[in-house]
Scaffold this motif. Structure first.
Motif, short mmCIF file in Angstrom:
data_model
loop_
_atom_site.label_atom_id
_atom_site.label_comp_id
_atom_site.label_asym_id
_atom_site.label_seq_id
_atom_site.Cartn_x
_atom_site.Cartn_y
_atom_site.Cartn_z
N UNK A 33 63.09 -5.15 -74.76
CA UNK A 33 62.57 -3.90 -75.57
C UNK A 33 61.80 -3.06 -74.71
N UNK A 34 62.20 -1.87 -74.47
CA UNK A 34 61.30 -0.94 -73.63
C UNK A 34 60.88 0.25 -74.44
N UNK A 35 61.81 1.10 -74.90
CA UNK A 35 61.36 2.14 -75.57
C UNK A 35 61.46 1.69 -77.14
N UNK A 36 62.40 2.40 -78.00
CA UNK A 36 62.57 2.11 -79.22
C UNK A 36 63.77 1.04 -79.11
N UNK A 37 64.72 1.39 -78.23
CA UNK A 37 65.96 0.70 -78.14
C UNK A 37 65.71 -0.74 -77.36
N UNK A 38 66.55 -1.67 -77.66
CA UNK A 38 66.41 -2.96 -76.57
C UNK A 38 67.49 -2.83 -75.44
N UNK A 39 67.19 -1.70 -74.50
CA UNK A 39 68.07 -1.43 -73.65
C UNK A 39 68.02 -2.09 -72.26
N UNK A 40 66.82 -2.93 -72.12
CA UNK A 40 66.46 -3.22 -70.74
C UNK A 40 66.29 -2.15 -69.89
N UNK A 41 66.07 -2.67 -68.37
CA UNK A 41 65.55 -1.75 -67.59
C UNK A 41 66.65 -0.76 -67.16
N UNK A 42 67.70 -1.22 -67.24
CA UNK A 42 69.03 -0.63 -66.67
C UNK A 42 69.07 0.98 -66.72
N UNK A 43 69.12 1.50 -67.92
CA UNK A 43 69.16 2.92 -67.83
C UNK A 43 67.89 3.38 -66.97
N UNK A 44 66.71 3.07 -67.13
CA UNK A 44 65.74 3.55 -66.34
C UNK A 44 65.92 3.74 -64.71
N UNK A 45 66.58 2.59 -64.36
CA UNK A 45 67.13 2.09 -62.95
C UNK A 45 67.92 3.40 -62.70
N UNK A 46 69.02 3.72 -63.45
CA UNK A 46 69.95 4.91 -63.08
C UNK A 46 68.97 5.90 -63.07
N UNK A 47 68.04 6.16 -64.13
CA UNK A 47 67.21 7.66 -64.00
C UNK A 47 66.68 7.58 -62.80
N UNK A 48 65.93 6.41 -62.22
CA UNK A 48 65.37 6.67 -60.84
C UNK A 48 66.22 6.96 -59.72
N UNK A 49 67.47 6.44 -59.81
CA UNK A 49 68.39 6.62 -58.63
C UNK A 49 68.91 8.13 -58.80
N UNK A 50 68.98 8.55 -60.00
CA UNK A 50 69.54 10.07 -60.03
C UNK A 50 68.54 11.14 -59.93
N UNK A 51 66.94 10.61 -59.82
CA UNK A 51 66.23 11.40 -59.56
C UNK A 51 65.87 11.25 -57.95
N UNK A 52 65.68 10.18 -57.50
CA UNK A 52 65.52 9.79 -55.93
C UNK A 52 66.29 10.44 -55.00
N UNK A 53 67.66 10.30 -55.28
CA UNK A 53 68.95 10.62 -54.31
C UNK A 53 68.61 12.19 -54.08
N UNK A 54 68.81 13.23 -55.09
CA UNK A 54 68.80 14.44 -54.69
C UNK A 54 67.36 15.06 -54.26
N UNK A 55 66.35 14.36 -54.69
CA UNK A 55 64.89 14.60 -54.08
C UNK A 55 64.80 14.30 -52.80
N UNK A 56 65.22 13.12 -52.28
CA UNK A 56 65.19 12.80 -50.90
C UNK A 56 66.02 13.66 -49.93
N UNK A 57 67.27 14.04 -50.42
CA UNK A 57 68.48 14.78 -49.66
C UNK A 57 67.70 16.08 -49.36
N UNK A 58 67.24 16.84 -50.65
CA UNK A 58 66.64 18.26 -50.45
C UNK A 58 65.55 18.35 -49.67
#
Lengths: 305, 293
Positions: free
Chosen positions: B74-99
């Protein structure tokens, strides 16, 4: 005419191109760094409490109130605690990191077998997030399940270690975790300095019968001055920026025992709706770092010319 | 690391050497302790931790905490685990590093091979931006992200990380290109090569090492960022560090230490892997950011 204009335009483009390519980054830095600094300074002179700055009627939601926020800031016991904690934290953090870094570098410099294996083990904490390592330290130091409990189950019944829950000692647990995280980095800085020292001078001094202790005290350590300076500047600015580690380990508590200026700014701005005071604390933080960094960067850039 | 192994002139006796090795090994224990605690407790049942066995190897090995941290905690309201947040980080890091890396390379190229009056001052302005306490920009940044409609979005965080990452990437490329022979650039210019041609054909092919240093540095920094993530991305859009902190600090229910430790390792894994594979470059980046490039 037209045939003439084309190469002319191309040449002109070529002379302007470098500046054109630099300009987006420059504009970004000017707006998002220096413009924003100016803006925060402005906010610190207003009675703004929350965003937005302009109400739905197009009128600003705040008034200029001069230095009132700064006066209020320095009368808050919360801020005073943050500053005291910062002094304790930064002082111990800088001194202990420098000492451990220097000792490790000197020891590693003694033709150590497996140096290439040891160095990465000392340095890996730098690659980790403070939230990750803060979590590990938080539970390791927790009296209920961590060190105290471990020692008691190992048979030392009277062992007690509750610093992280103790108002008088919690700040030292932050020092411990921060030292753990960055002392390996300081080691690398000193090691690079040691490797740059000319061995001929040392050999000559040895011929004259100087002991190892004297070699270090009189010749080697004085030559590490630039490394000491770099270490101090880097550690001081890291200390002032320390935020994540406190949030992860203690959340500023127990009570306010581990509040630092960075956590103070965050809570006044985002949870207490005292944006003007939050802004003034950020300005104080910036001025402190600027006082350390600007002379250092100035000297570095001038040397390179 | 950029240090060449060089023999020191210091001579030490046998007893002193034994003592040195002992001290060095004690420090290894000190540095490995938190990693050991995280690893060993992420694969044991909760009861073994609360029963005083934090330092012991698991009696019962289990991957349950990992599975829970990844997909059901349970992280936010939903019991989603860290998985969606992991992908949030990936989709933030890749373009930011490239640019930020591309911008840094171009800036470094201009600042060393197309010098003009005042370029050192401009570089100084960019360099100081690396060291400001980011508290000084939080308020206006929140206002601007709100104005642009980027509040809480990954795009907003990418913008933030590009803006505050470009100083370091410029520093790396500038110091690297400064020692690149300018004669080559001038010769190509005489042959009629243009600004981008020279960059693409002459500088880029030899920029491999510094690009690796820069990418690793930006990746590690942006992945590990907490302040911006906590300030500008709340709820579902939060990056991994913020989600991990929410997981650990949540006050509801039983504290599942083993899940916290597994989550911490999950959050550490990308940067740790990069460090294991290319630690040398990471340390070069660290050193270039502190001592003379």
């Amino acid at each position: 005419m037209a045939a003439n204009a084309t190469p002319d335009f191309r040449t002109r483009l070529q002379t302007w191109l470098p500046k054109l390519v630099l300009s987006p980054s420059l504009a970004m830095v000017l707006v998002f760094v220096y413009g924003f600094i100016g803006f925060t300074v402005y906010v610190s002179f207003t009675n703004s409490r929350i965003l937005p700055f302009v109400g739905p009627d197009g009128q600003p939601t705040h008034d200029l109130i001069g230095f009132t926020n700064y006066a209020k800031l320095f009368s808050l016991s919360h801020w005073e605690i943050s500053l005291t904690n910062m002094a304790i934290f930064a002082g111990l953090y800088i001194v202990i990191c420098t000492l451990i870094g220097l000792i490790l570098a000197i020891l590693l410099d003694q033709k150590i077998r497996g140096e290439g294996f040891l160095r990465p083990l000392y340095l890996y904490p730098m690659a980790l997030s403070f939230i990750v390592t803060g979590t590990a330290w938080k539970w390791f130091l927790d009296p209920g399940i961590g060190l105290e409990n471990i020692m008691q189950t190992w048979g030392w019944e009277s062992f007690s270690f509750d610093w992280i829950k103790n108002r008088d000692f919690a700040i030292y647990t932050i020092v411990l975790a921060a030292v753990w995280q960055t002392s390996g980095f300081v080691m690398a800085m000193f090691l690079a300095g040691l490797r740059g020292i000319d061995n001929e001078i040392l050999k000559a001094a040895q011929m004259d019968g100087a002991s190892n202790w004297n070699l270090y005290r009189r010749i080697i350590i004085p030559q590490l001055r630039p490394a000491f300076l770099s270490a101090f500047v880097i550690l001081a600015h890291l200390a002032i920026k320390t935020f994540d580690l406190v949030i992860a380990m203690t959340g500023g508590g127990p009570g306010r025992a581990t509040e630092l200026p960075a956590t103070f700014m965050y809570s006044y701005t985002f949870s207490r709706n005292q944006m003007g005071i939050g802004a003034s604390s950020a300005v104080i933080m910036l001025m402190t770092i600027a006082a350390i960094m600007i002379p250092y960067l100035y000297a570095e850039l001038r040397e390179k010319k | 690391m950029a240090v060449a192994t060089q023999d020191t002139a210091i001579r030490t006796g046998r007893f002193a050497r034994a003592l040195i090795y002992l001290v060095l090994l004690l420090f290894v224990l000190f540095y490995m302790l938190p990693l050991y605690v995280m690893l060993v407790n992420s694969v044991k049942p909760l009861s073994e931790i609360t029963g005083g066995g934090m330092m012991a190897l698991p009696q019962v090995w289990t991957l349950e905490p990992w599975a829970k941290a990844w997909s059901t905690a349970q992280i936010g309201v939903q019991p989603t685990g860290l998985r969606p947040y992991f992908w949030n980080s990936i989709s933030m890091v890749v373009p930011a590093v490239a640019i930020s890396t591309v911008l840094g390379a171009l800036n470094g190229y201009v600042l060393t091979k197309w010098r003009f009056r005042g370029d050192t001052i401009l570089f100084g302005l960019m360099l100081f931006a690396c060291f400001i306490p980011f508290q000084i920009v939080l308020i206006p940044m929140a206002a601007v992200l709100g104005f642009l409609g980027l509040s809480g979005s990954t795009a907003g965080l990418v913008l933030v990380h590009v803006v505050y990452g470009v100083g370091f990437s410029t520093l790396y490329f500038r110091n690297y290109y400064a020692v690149f022979p300018t004669e080559l650039v001038r010769a190509a210019q005489i042959d009629g090569a243009g600004f981008f041609q020279i960059f693409w054909r002459i500088l880029v092919p030899s920029s491999g090492p510094i690009a690796v240093v820069c990418i690793i540095w930006q990746f590690t920094n942006i992945w590990n960022d907490f302040l911006f993530g906590a300030s500008f991305a709340s709820g579902d859009g939060a990056p991994m560090t913020v989600a991990l902190n929410n997981l650990v600090q949540s006050s509801t229910g039983v504290k599942e230490y083993n899940v916290h430790f597994a989550g911490a390792i999950l959050a550490a894994l990308p940067t740790l892997l990069v460090y294991i594979v290319a630690g040398r470059y990471f340390v070069r980046g660290l050193m270039a950011g502190s001592v003379k490039g």
